[in-house]
Design an enzyme around this catalytic site. Structure first.
Site, PDB file in Angstrom:
ATOM      1  N   SER A 239      79.918 -18.769   0.279  1.00 33.56           N
ATOM      2  CA  SER A 239      80.977 -18.866  -0.734  1.00 33.56           C
ATOM      3  C   SER A 239      80.823 -17.819  -1.810  1.00 33.56           C
ATOM      4  CB  SER A 239      80.884 -20.208  -1.460  1.00 33.56           C
ATOM      5  OG  SER A 239      81.067 -21.261  -0.609  1.00 33.56           O
TER       6      SER A 239
ATOM      7  N   HIS B 289      84.866 -16.262   5.712  1.00 36.13           N
ATOM      8  CA  HIS B 289      84.839 -17.332   4.712  1.00 36.13           C
ATOM      9  C   HIS B 289      86.006 -18.294   4.953  1.00 36.13           C
ATOM     10  CE1 HIS B 289      85.257 -18.851   0.364  1.00 36.13           C
ATOM     11  NE2 HIS B 289      84.262 -19.488   0.937  1.00 36.13           N
TER      12      HIS B 289
ATOM     13  N   GLU C 138      89.148 -15.686   4.893  1.00 40.00           N
ATOM     14  CA  GLU C 138      88.833 -14.395   4.275  1.00 40.00           C
ATOM     15  C   GLU C 138      87.867 -13.654   5.206  1.00 40.00           C
ATOM     16  OE1 GLU C 138      89.330 -15.315  -0.482  1.00 40.00           O
ATOM     17  OE2 GLU C 138      87.339 -15.610   0.358  1.00 40.00           O
TER      18      GLU C 138
ATOM     19  N   ASN D  77      87.436 -17.521  -4.367  1.00 40.89           N
ATOM     20  CA  ASN D  77      86.425 -18.113  -5.247  1.00 40.89           C
ATOM     21  C   ASN D  77      86.231 -17.360  -6.561  1.00 40.89           C
ATOM     22  OD1 ASN D  77      86.053 -20.247  -3.593  1.00 40.89           O
ATOM     23  ND2 ASN D  77      84.126 -19.543  -2.706  1.00 40.89           N
TER      24      ASN D  77
HETATM   25  C1  LIG Z   1      82.529 -24.903  -9.135  1.00 41.21           C
HETATM   26  C2  LIG Z   1      82.440 -24.054  -7.861  1.00 41.21           C
HETATM   27  C3  LIG Z   1      83.346 -24.523  -6.777  1.00 41.21           C
HETATM   28  C4  LIG Z   1      83.512 -23.550  -5.682  1.00 41.21           C
HETATM   29  C5  LIG Z   1      84.071 -24.104  -4.411  1.00 41.21           C
HETATM   30  C6  LIG Z   1      83.972 -23.112  -3.323  1.00 41.21           C
HETATM   31  C7  LIG Z   1      84.184 -23.676  -1.982  1.00 41.21           C
HETATM   32  C8  LIG Z   1      84.637 -22.564  -1.091  1.00 41.21           C
HETATM   33  O1  LIG Z   1      83.875 -21.618  -0.803  1.00 41.21           O
HETATM   34  C9  LIG Z   1      86.008 -22.493  -0.592  1.00 41.21           C
HETATM   35  C10 LIG Z   1      86.752 -23.777  -0.427  1.00 41.21           C
HETATM   36  O2  LIG Z   1      86.819 -24.345   0.611  1.00 41.21           O
HETATM   37  S1  LIG Z   1      87.517 -24.333  -1.796  1.00 41.21           S
HETATM   38  C11 LIG Z   1      88.373 -25.770  -1.251  1.00 41.21           C
HETATM   39  C12 LIG Z   1      89.691 -25.421  -0.657  1.00 41.21           C
HETATM   40  N1  LIG Z   1      90.364 -26.646  -0.298  1.00 41.21           N
HETATM   41  C13 LIG Z   1      91.284 -27.216  -1.054  1.00 41.21           C
HETATM   42  O3  LIG Z   1      91.659 -26.710  -2.089  1.00 41.21           O
HETATM   43  C14 LIG Z   1      91.803 -28.524  -0.532  1.00 41.21           C
HETATM   44  C15 LIG Z   1      92.846 -29.103  -1.416  1.00 41.21           C
HETATM   45  N2  LIG Z   1      93.378 -30.333  -0.817  1.00 41.21           N
HETATM   46  C16 LIG Z   1      94.333 -30.299   0.144  1.00 41.21           C
HETATM   47  O4  LIG Z   1      94.831 -29.255   0.536  1.00 41.21           O
HETATM   48  C17 LIG Z   1      94.786 -31.631   0.669  1.00 41.21           C
HETATM   49  O5  LIG Z   1      94.443 -32.608  -0.281  1.00 41.21           O
HETATM   50  C18 LIG Z   1      94.131 -32.005   2.048  1.00 41.21           C
HETATM   51  C19 LIG Z   1      94.662 -31.042   3.126  1.00 41.21           C
HETATM   52  C20 LIG Z   1      92.626 -31.943   2.011  1.00 41.21           C
HETATM   53  C21 LIG Z   1      94.477 -33.431   2.457  1.00 41.21           C
HETATM   54  O6  LIG Z   1      95.841 -33.616   2.454  1.00 41.21           O
HETATM   55  P1  LIG Z   1      96.515 -34.797   1.638  1.00 41.21           P
HETATM   56  O7  LIG Z   1      96.142 -34.635   0.221  1.00 41.21           O
HETATM   57  O8  LIG Z   1      97.954 -34.802   2.008  1.00 41.21           O
HETATM   58  O9  LIG Z   1      95.790 -36.137   2.073  1.00 41.21           O
HETATM   59  P2  LIG Z   1      95.625 -36.948   3.401  1.00 41.21           P
HETATM   60  O10 LIG Z   1      96.655 -38.016   3.423  1.00 41.21           O
HETATM   61  O11 LIG Z   1      94.178 -37.354   3.405  1.00 41.21           O
HETATM   62  O12 LIG Z   1      95.852 -35.987   4.608  1.00 41.21           O
HETATM   63  C22 LIG Z   1      97.092 -35.752   5.195  1.00 41.21           C
HETATM   64  C23 LIG Z   1      96.911 -35.402   6.633  1.00 41.21           C
HETATM   65  O13 LIG Z   1      96.130 -34.215   6.727  1.00 41.21           O
HETATM   66  C24 LIG Z   1      95.331 -34.268   7.890  1.00 41.21           C
HETATM   67  N3  LIG Z   1      93.910 -34.141   7.547  1.00 41.21           N
HETATM   68  C25 LIG Z   1      93.358 -34.179   6.324  1.00 41.21           C
HETATM   69  N4  LIG Z   1      92.056 -33.949   6.382  1.00 41.21           N
HETATM   70  C26 LIG Z   1      91.757 -33.747   7.683  1.00 41.21           C
HETATM   71  C27 LIG Z   1      90.578 -33.465   8.385  1.00 41.21           C
HETATM   72  N5  LIG Z   1      89.388 -33.313   7.774  1.00 41.21           N
HETATM   73  N6  LIG Z   1      90.645 -33.329   9.733  1.00 41.21           N
HETATM   74  C28 LIG Z   1      91.816 -33.484  10.381  1.00 41.21           C
HETATM   75  N7  LIG Z   1      92.960 -33.758   9.771  1.00 41.21           N
HETATM   76  C29 LIG Z   1      92.945 -33.895   8.433  1.00 41.21           C
HETATM   77  C30 LIG Z   1      95.611 -35.540   8.576  1.00 41.21           C
HETATM   78  O14 LIG Z   1      96.620 -35.312   9.503  1.00 41.21           O
HETATM   79  C31 LIG Z   1      96.119 -36.407   7.435  1.00 41.21           C
HETATM   80  O15 LIG Z   1      96.881 -37.429   7.878  1.00 41.21           O
HETATM   81  P3  LIG Z   1      96.153 -38.843   8.285  1.00 41.21           P
HETATM   82  O16 LIG Z   1      95.193 -38.600   9.388  1.00 41.21           O
HETATM   83  O17 LIG Z   1      97.299 -39.682   8.709  1.00 41.21           O
HETATM   84  O18 LIG Z   1      95.469 -39.346   7.050  1.00 41.21           O
HETATM   85  N1  LIG Z   2      81.569 -27.015   0.871  1.00 33.94           N
HETATM   86  C1  LIG Z   2      82.576 -26.179   0.883  1.00 33.94           C
HETATM   87  O1  LIG Z   2      83.712 -26.564   0.504  1.00 33.94           O
HETATM   88  C2  LIG Z   2      82.414 -24.770   1.322  1.00 33.94           C
HETATM   89  C3  LIG Z   2      81.154 -24.237   1.583  1.00 33.94           C
HETATM   90  N2  LIG Z   2      81.034 -22.937   2.021  1.00 33.94           N
HETATM   91  C4  LIG Z   2      79.725 -22.379   2.326  1.00 33.94           C
HETATM   92  O2  LIG Z   2      79.343 -22.827   3.621  1.00 33.94           O
HETATM   93  C5  LIG Z   2      77.910 -22.995   3.688  1.00 33.94           C
HETATM   94  C6  LIG Z   2      77.600 -24.424   4.086  1.00 33.94           C
HETATM   95  O3  LIG Z   2      78.166 -25.303   3.152  1.00 33.94           O
HETATM   96  P1  LIG Z   2      78.416 -26.852   3.497  1.00 33.94           P
HETATM   97  O4  LIG Z   2      78.819 -26.982   4.911  1.00 33.94           O
HETATM   98  O5  LIG Z   2      79.271 -27.374   2.428  1.00 33.94           O
HETATM   99  O6  LIG Z   2      76.938 -27.425   3.314  1.00 33.94           O
HETATM  100  P2  LIG Z   2      76.315 -28.780   3.895  1.00 33.94           P
HETATM  101  O7  LIG Z   2      75.182 -29.114   2.993  1.00 33.94           O
HETATM  102  O8  LIG Z   2      77.373 -29.776   4.168  1.00 33.94           O
HETATM  103  O9  LIG Z   2      75.749 -28.319   5.326  1.00 33.94           O
HETATM  104  C7  LIG Z   2      74.710 -27.404   5.516  1.00 33.94           C
HETATM  105  C8  LIG Z   2      74.051 -27.726   6.848  1.00 33.94           C
HETATM  106  O10 LIG Z   2      73.145 -26.683   7.185  1.00 33.94           O
HETATM  107  C9  LIG Z   2      71.989 -27.269   7.753  1.00 33.94           C
HETATM  108  N3  LIG Z   2      70.897 -26.323   7.630  1.00 33.94           N
HETATM  109  C10 LIG Z   2      70.248 -25.941   6.518  1.00 33.94           C
HETATM  110  N4  LIG Z   2      69.314 -25.000   6.817  1.00 33.94           N
HETATM  111  C11 LIG Z   2      69.408 -24.779   8.158  1.00 33.94           C
HETATM  112  C12 LIG Z   2      68.734 -23.924   9.070  1.00 33.94           C
HETATM  113  N5  LIG Z   2      67.786 -23.085   8.657  1.00 33.94           N
HETATM  114  N6  LIG Z   2      69.096 -23.967  10.374  1.00 33.94           N
HETATM  115  C13 LIG Z   2      70.063 -24.782  10.808  1.00 33.94           C
HETATM  116  N7  LIG Z   2      70.750 -25.613   9.976  1.00 33.94           N
HETATM  117  C14 LIG Z   2      70.424 -25.610   8.674  1.00 33.94           C
HETATM  118  C15 LIG Z   2      71.791 -28.569   6.980  1.00 33.94           C
HETATM  119  O11 LIG Z   2      70.993 -29.480   7.689  1.00 33.94           O
HETATM  120  C16 LIG Z   2      73.243 -29.031   6.810  1.00 33.94           C
HETATM  121  O12 LIG Z   2      73.652 -29.864   7.870  1.00 33.94           O
HETATM  122  C17 LIG Z   2      77.370 -22.574   2.314  1.00 33.94           C
HETATM  123  O13 LIG Z   2      77.037 -21.234   2.358  1.00 33.94           O
HETATM  124  C18 LIG Z   2      78.590 -22.790   1.404  1.00 33.94           C
HETATM  125  O14 LIG Z   2      78.558 -22.000   0.260  1.00 33.94           O
HETATM  126  C19 LIG Z   2      82.129 -22.139   2.243  1.00 33.94           C
HETATM  127  C20 LIG Z   2      83.400 -22.628   2.046  1.00 33.94           C
HETATM  128  C21 LIG Z   2      83.626 -23.968   1.519  1.00 33.94           C
END
Ligand SMILES: CCCCCCCC(=O)CC(=O)SCCNC(=O)CCNC(=O)[C@H](O)C(C)(C)COP(=O)(O)OP(=O)(O)OC[C@H]1O[C@@H](n2cnc3c(N)ncnc32)[C@H](O)[C@@H]1OP(=O)(O)O
Ligand SMILES: NC(=O)C1=CN([C@@H]2O[C@H](COP(=O)(O)OP(=O)(O)OC[C@H]3O[C@@H](n4cnc5c(N)ncnc54)[C@H](O)[C@@H]3O)[C@@H](O)[C@H]2O)C=CC1
Length: 310
Positions: A144, A165, A177, A215
């Site tokens: 990330s 990413h 990305e 990010n």
């Molecule tokens: C301070 C530092 C922080 C840094 C962070 C960095 C992390 C990173 O590196 C990059 C990232 O990933 S950042 C996170 C990016 N993600 C977001 O922003 C997600 C935002 N949320 C959403 O888009 C929707 O709430 C979402 C799509 C998740 C869910 O949709 P809804 O809100 O409409 O809620 P639901 O009713 O639960 O879902 C609707 C339908 O979507 C399907 N679905 C949801 N999750 C699923 C999943 N995991 N697998 C398969 N299908 C899934 C599903 O069809 C669901 O319908 P139901 O099955 O009937 O519930």
């Molecule tokens: N959580 C998020 O929303 C996002 C996370 N990322 C990035 O993805 C990476 C993983 O994040 P998450 O899946 O959230 O973490 P997580 O904590 O859910 O999973 C990490 C996994 O890696 C395993 N692991 C650690 N060291 C290992 C090794 N040496 N060999 C094999 N497996 C090992 C752990 O047992 C664990 O199951 C990080 O670099 C994070 O920054 C990127 C996009 C979104």
């Protein structure tokens, strides 16, 4: 409208992938992200090996993949449950589990690393993989926030190294990305872009700058939300309601922090603070630190800023 199963298989089965395309993919890390990447790669006809530290973790990851696939199948095959079942078994058939990283890369065209957000641990892993994988294997990190070039130096294959990413949840989020470092060859970069498209993602090209595109904007926003609460200006619930209803975000910043994992957020902000100690947007947060110290890591453990179902 969903595709008939036979058409789907023809479009996405391994044999349907283009010549020279990436077919065999190893995902290291079966956590939140690794499991999602493995699921989508297997669903799009790739042959996937998912690696984690032990079989307990891998079995949990597989169960999460199955749960997520059931949700996809319920929607996509609402009118043809038999085709849905066939799809499910086809996808699970494309997925193998492994605890030994070196063994897992022997046939890999591409390795995607999705382990803990820690430079030293990622470098150590890639150093070992570099010795075990064929020369033609491309390496990518899903980091990330860590510069790709700092991870790639652990290997002798910077020309076959890039960043992929993904976004959480991987099955739902369309964006990928694709990051290149100066040494990444055109051939490697083109293969990474083509792989992203074969997974059904929309790709954007990124330079190896902190946080790439999303990010670099999202992390300061989320941390500012935490600081607002630290200053006593609003509650997490009100900030979330405000950003959902006032800015159209699907989740508020605290819901999203719980969804991403507070430990991962802390790794990111601490890493940037260490690199850019004078940057106010990258300052660490006492509140986030407190939650992490208490083990409130978010949805994955059932509690973060909010209590949730595990
Ligand atoms: C301070 C530092 C922080 C840094 C962070 C960095 C992390 C990173 O590196 C990059 C990232 O990933 S950042 C996170 C990016 N993600 C977001 O922003 C997600 C935002 N949320 C959403 O888009 C929707 O709430 C979402 C799509 C998740 C869910 O949709 P809804 O809100 O409409 O809620 P639901 O009713 O639960 O879902 C609707 C339908 O979507 C399907 N679905 C949801 N999750 C699923 C999943 N995991 N697998 C398969 N299908 C899934 C599903 O069809 C669901 O319908 P139901 O099955 O009937 O519930
Ligand atoms: N959580 C998020 O929303 C996002 C996370 N990322 C990035 O993805 C990476 C993983 O994040 P998450 O899946 O959230 O973490 P997580 O904590 O859910 O999973 C990490 C996994 O890696 C395993 N692991 C650690 N060291 C290992 C090794 N040496 N060999 C094999 N497996 C090992 C752990 O047992 C664990 O199951 C990080 O670099 C994070 O920054 C990127 C996009 C979104």
């Amino acid at each position: 409208m969903s595709l008939p199963f036979r058409t789907f298989v023809r479009n996405f089965s391994t044999s349907g992938l283009k010549k020279n395309a990436i077919k065999n993919v190893t995902i290291i890390g079966g956590g939140l992200m690794g499991a999602g990447i493995a699921q989508v790669a297997a669903s799009t006809g790739h042959s996937v090996v998912m690696v984690d530290q032990n079989t307990d973790i891998l079995n949990k990851s597989k169960a999460n993949i199955e749960k997520s696939l059931q949700r996809v199948v319920k929607k996509k095959y609402a009118e043809d449950p038999k085709a849905g079942e066939a799809f499910l078994s086809q996808v699970l058939g494309n997925l193998a589990l492994e605890t030994d990283a070196a063994t897992s890369v022997k046939k890999a065209d591409l390795v995607i690393e999705a382990i803990v957000e820690n430079l030293k641990i990622k470098q150590e892993l890639f150093k070992n993989l570099d010795m075990a994988a064929p020369a033609s294997t491309i390496f990518a990190s899903n980091t990330s926030s860590i510069p790709i070039k700092e991870i790639a130096v652990a290997t002798e294959r910077a020309d076959r190294f890039g960043g992929l990413h993904y976004f959480n949840p991987v099955p739902m989020m369309k964006l990928l990305e694709v990051i290149r470092i100066p040494q990444t060859s055109d051939e490697t970069f083109d293969k990474l872009l083509a792989f992203g498209k074969a997974m059904g993602k929309v790709t954007v090209n990124c330079k190896d700058t902190p946080g790439f595109i999303v990010n670099r904007l999202l992390v300061p926003y989320m941390m500012e939300a935490v600081r607002m609460v630290e200053r006593g200006e609003a509650t997490p619930k009100d900030v979330d309601t405000a950003m959902k209803l006032g800015a159209g975000y699907p989740m508020g910043p605290f819901e999203l922090t719980d969804y991403v994992g507070l430990d991962t957020c802390k790794f990111i902000i601490d890493g940037w603070h260490e690199k850019y100690p004078d940057h106010p947007l990258f300052a660490p947060s006492p509140l986030l630190n407190k939650y992490v110290a208490e083990g409130k890591l978010g949805n994955k453990v059932g509690e973060g800023f909010y209590k949730s179902k595990k």
